[in-house]
Design a protein around this motif. Sequence first.
Motif, mmCIF file in Angstrom:
data_model
loop_
_atom_site.group_PDB
_atom_site.id
_atom_site.type_symbol
_atom_site.label_atom_id
_atom_site.label_comp_id
_atom_site.label_asym_id
_atom_site.label_seq_id
_atom_site.Cartn_x
_atom_site.Cartn_y
_atom_site.Cartn_z
ATOM 1 N N LYS A 249 0.888 -1.148 -0.111
ATOM 2 C CA LYS A 249 -0.088 -0.044 -0.067
ATOM 3 C C LYS A 249 0.966 1.151 -0.022
ATOM 4 O O LYS A 249 0.482 2.406 -0.468
ATOM 5 C CB LYS A 249 -0.955 0.059 1.268
ATOM 6 N N ILE A 250 2.001 1.229 0.754
ATOM 7 C CA ILE A 250 2.754 2.535 0.704
ATOM 8 C C ILE A 250 3.853 2.355 -0.112
ATOM 9 O O ILE A 250 4.983 1.385 -0.025
ATOM 10 C CB ILE A 250 3.193 2.560 2.147
ATOM 11 N N TRP A 251 4.283 3.227 -1.025
ATOM 12 C CA TRP A 251 5.242 3.233 -2.186
ATOM 13 C C TRP A 251 5.578 4.825 -2.068
ATOM 14 O O TRP A 251 5.211 5.611 -1.576
ATOM 15 C CB TRP A 251 4.439 3.112 -3.391
ATOM 16 N N ALA B 145 -7.646 13.512 -7.761
ATOM 17 C CA ALA B 145 -7.846 13.174 -6.381
ATOM 18 C C ALA B 145 -7.110 11.752 -6.034
ATOM 19 O O ALA B 145 -7.601 10.888 -5.393
ATOM 20 C CB ALA B 145 -9.482 12.955 -6.277
ATOM 21 N N LEU B 146 -5.881 11.834 -6.323
ATOM 22 C CA LEU B 146 -4.888 10.518 -6.088
ATOM 23 C C LEU B 146 -4.303 10.419 -4.653
ATOM 24 O O LEU B 146 -4.214 11.636 -4.089
ATOM 25 C CB LEU B 146 -3.918 10.365 -7.141
ATOM 26 N N PRO B 147 -4.345 9.304 -4.078
ATOM 27 C CA PRO B 147 -3.345 9.291 -2.687
ATOM 28 C C PRO B 147 -2.012 8.991 -2.996
ATOM 29 O O PRO B 147 -1.349 8.516 -2.717
ATOM 30 C CB PRO B 147 -3.849 7.502 -2.520
ATOM 31 N N ALA B 148 -1.577 10.661 -3.515
ATOM 32 C CA ALA B 148 -0.209 10.660 -3.656
ATOM 33 C C ALA B 148 0.291 11.927 -3.143
ATOM 34 O O ALA B 148 -0.429 13.046 -2.827
ATOM 35 C CB ALA B 148 -0.162 10.866 -5.250
ATOM 36 N N MET B 149 1.629 12.032 -2.561
ATOM 37 C CA MET B 149 2.203 12.981 -1.774
ATOM 38 C C MET B 149 3.455 13.490 -2.709
ATOM 39 O O MET B 149 4.417 12.440 -2.885
ATOM 40 C CB MET B 149 2.626 12.797 -0.369
ATOM 41 N N ILE B 150 3.646 14.514 -3.092
ATOM 42 C CA ILE B 150 4.881 15.170 -3.809
ATOM 43 C C ILE B 150 5.753 15.905 -2.802
ATOM 44 O O ILE B 150 5.475 16.640 -2.158
ATOM 45 C CB ILE B 150 4.422 16.235 -4.883
ATOM 46 N N HIS B 151 7.008 15.052 -2.845
ATOM 47 C CA HIS B 151 8.247 15.759 -2.102
ATOM 48 C C HIS B 151 9.112 16.345 -3.333
ATOM 49 O O HIS B 151 9.467 15.810 -4.098
ATOM 50 C CB HIS B 151 9.005 14.745 -1.471
ATOM 51 N N ALA C 187 -3.829 3.237 0.906
ATOM 52 C CA ALA C 187 -2.806 3.323 -0.110
ATOM 53 C C ALA C 187 -2.135 4.781 -0.082
ATOM 54 O O ALA C 187 -3.148 5.510 0.038
ATOM 55 C CB ALA C 187 -3.317 3.001 -1.321
ATOM 56 N N GLN C 188 -0.824 4.955 -0.405
ATOM 57 C CA GLN C 188 -0.138 6.144 -0.039
ATOM 58 C C GLN C 188 1.093 5.890 -1.378
ATOM 59 O O GLN C 188 1.867 4.956 -0.971
ATOM 60 C CB GLN C 188 -0.026 6.588 1.017
ATOM 61 N N VAL C 189 1.065 6.896 -2.192
ATOM 62 C CA VAL C 189 2.410 7.038 -2.940
ATOM 63 C C VAL C 189 3.117 7.948 -2.877
ATOM 64 O O VAL C 189 2.563 9.426 -3.028
ATOM 65 C CB VAL C 189 1.921 6.537 -4.738
ATOM 66 N N HIS C 190 4.417 8.136 -2.505
ATOM 67 C CA HIS C 190 5.102 9.324 -2.138
ATOM 68 C C HIS C 190 5.934 9.335 -3.458
ATOM 69 O O HIS C 190 6.825 8.506 -3.893
ATOM 70 C CB HIS C 190 6.212 9.080 -1.110
ATOM 71 N N LEU C 191 5.846 10.821 -4.053
ATOM 72 C CA LEU C 191 6.534 11.073 -5.456
ATOM 73 C C LEU C 191 7.842 11.846 -5.039
ATOM 74 O O LEU C 191 7.458 13.221 -4.595
ATOM 75 C CB LEU C 191 5.758 11.352 -6.433
ATOM 76 N N GLY D 118 10.033 12.258 -12.233
ATOM 77 C CA GLY D 118 9.892 12.947 -13.768
ATOM 78 C C GLY D 118 8.493 13.220 -13.852
ATOM 79 O O GLY D 118 7.911 13.932 -13.298
ATOM 80 N N GLY D 119 8.062 12.621 -15.035
ATOM 81 C CA GLY D 119 6.737 12.750 -15.468
ATOM 82 C C GLY D 119 5.523 12.068 -14.894
ATOM 83 O O GLY D 119 4.466 11.957 -15.360
ATOM 84 N N GLY D 120 5.983 11.188 -13.807
ATOM 85 C CA GLY D 120 5.085 10.432 -13.035
ATOM 86 C C GLY D 120 5.029 8.904 -13.365
ATOM 87 O O GLY D 120 4.289 8.301 -12.822
ATOM 88 N N PHE D 121 6.265 8.589 -13.950
ATOM 89 C CA PHE D 121 6.445 6.850 -14.047
ATOM 90 C C PHE D 121 7.569 6.377 -13.272
ATOM 91 O O PHE D 121 8.603 6.804 -13.244
ATOM 92 C CB PHE D 121 6.702 6.719 -15.555
ATOM 93 N N PRO D 122 7.125 5.357 -12.426
ATOM 94 C CA PRO D 122 5.835 4.658 -12.219
ATOM 95 C C PRO D 122 5.024 5.558 -11.240
ATOM 96 O O PRO D 122 3.873 4.891 -11.062
ATOM 97 C CB PRO D 122 6.406 3.268 -11.764
ATOM 98 N N GLY D 123 5.357 6.425 -10.333
ATOM 99 C CA GLY D 123 4.755 6.920 -9.240
ATOM 100 C C GLY D 123 3.284 7.186 -9.264
ATOM 101 O O GLY D 123 2.320 6.569 -8.643
ATOM 102 N N LEU D 124 2.757 8.078 -10.383
ATOM 103 C CA LEU D 124 1.520 8.415 -10.729
ATOM 104 C C LEU D 124 0.621 7.312 -11.181
ATOM 105 O O LEU D 124 -0.565 7.308 -10.843
ATOM 106 C CB LEU D 124 1.439 9.781 -11.416
ATOM 107 N N VAL D 125 1.385 6.725 -12.008
ATOM 108 C CA VAL D 125 0.446 5.663 -12.491
ATOM 109 C C VAL D 125 0.058 4.431 -11.351
ATOM 110 O O VAL D 125 -0.867 3.954 -11.236
ATOM 111 C CB VAL D 125 1.375 4.729 -13.565
ATOM 112 N N LEU D 126 0.933 4.388 -10.401
ATOM 113 C CA LEU D 126 0.728 3.382 -9.456
ATOM 114 C C LEU D 126 -0.412 3.960 -8.546
ATOM 115 O O LEU D 126 -1.252 3.410 -8.003
ATOM 116 C CB LEU D 126 1.848 3.200 -8.525
ATOM 117 N N ALA D 127 -0.148 5.293 -8.145
ATOM 118 C CA ALA D 127 -1.292 5.796 -7.353
ATOM 119 C C ALA D 127 -2.798 5.722 -8.214
ATOM 120 O O ALA D 127 -3.757 5.990 -7.445
ATOM 121 C CB ALA D 127 -0.794 7.403 -7.270
#
Length: 216
Positions: free
Chosen positions: A72-74, A121-127, A98-102, A80-89
């Motif tokens: 669940k926690i990635w 509205a993704l479960p994503a946090m941008i660092h 679920a939470q994906v840290h980019l 970069g352009g969200g690969f794979p992070g945003l696709v996973l989210a």
Amino acid sequence: MTDLDRLAKDRDAALRLTPVSRETAARLDQFVALILKWQKAVQLVSAASLSHLWTRHIADSLQLLDLVPGAKIWADLGSGGGFPGLVLAIALKDRPGAQVHLIESDQRKSAFLREAARALALPAMIHVKRIEAVTSAALPGLEVATARALAPLPGLLALAAPLLQNGAKALFMKGANLDNELTEATKSWNIRSTIVPSKTDAEGRILLVDQVLRQN
């Protein structure tokens, strides 16, 4: 065949390789539309790969989910352009908890990541930081760290190892040179890993790292 026809054909091929729910496919369609819009101002993917956006980037990212089922926690290193992070989210949006840290230091790419995460509205946090500035404390409960086309393996392990100290696994997306990179990396690191063939690239391989320790 028009560019839109090529993209539609590529979409069909990608979703045959990595099937997803109707809801996830709809979100991926929105994501692709955002990429095409932002690509005019910020190079999120290479121009040559746009007509193969679905197979080269989206299916390539989705295949990681089957390698660590239930995670669940990635954290995606150098998103970069969200690969794979945003696709996973996008794929994990309906998974409770679920939470994906980019992690991405480039300001313009980070702005895109933020906008896509907000719009969908993704479960994503941008660092917006360099990877070495992110500590494991900032990624509570981390289960999987990913990296795609980021750095040769020795340097990649140096970046990722501090984030894996609490038992998280790593998935590093690599090419035909992986064997040479492993040979070089094992001069400085003890690595417990498995190599998985890529579903989307005949020469591509994914290194699943269960444990990594720097040699004394």
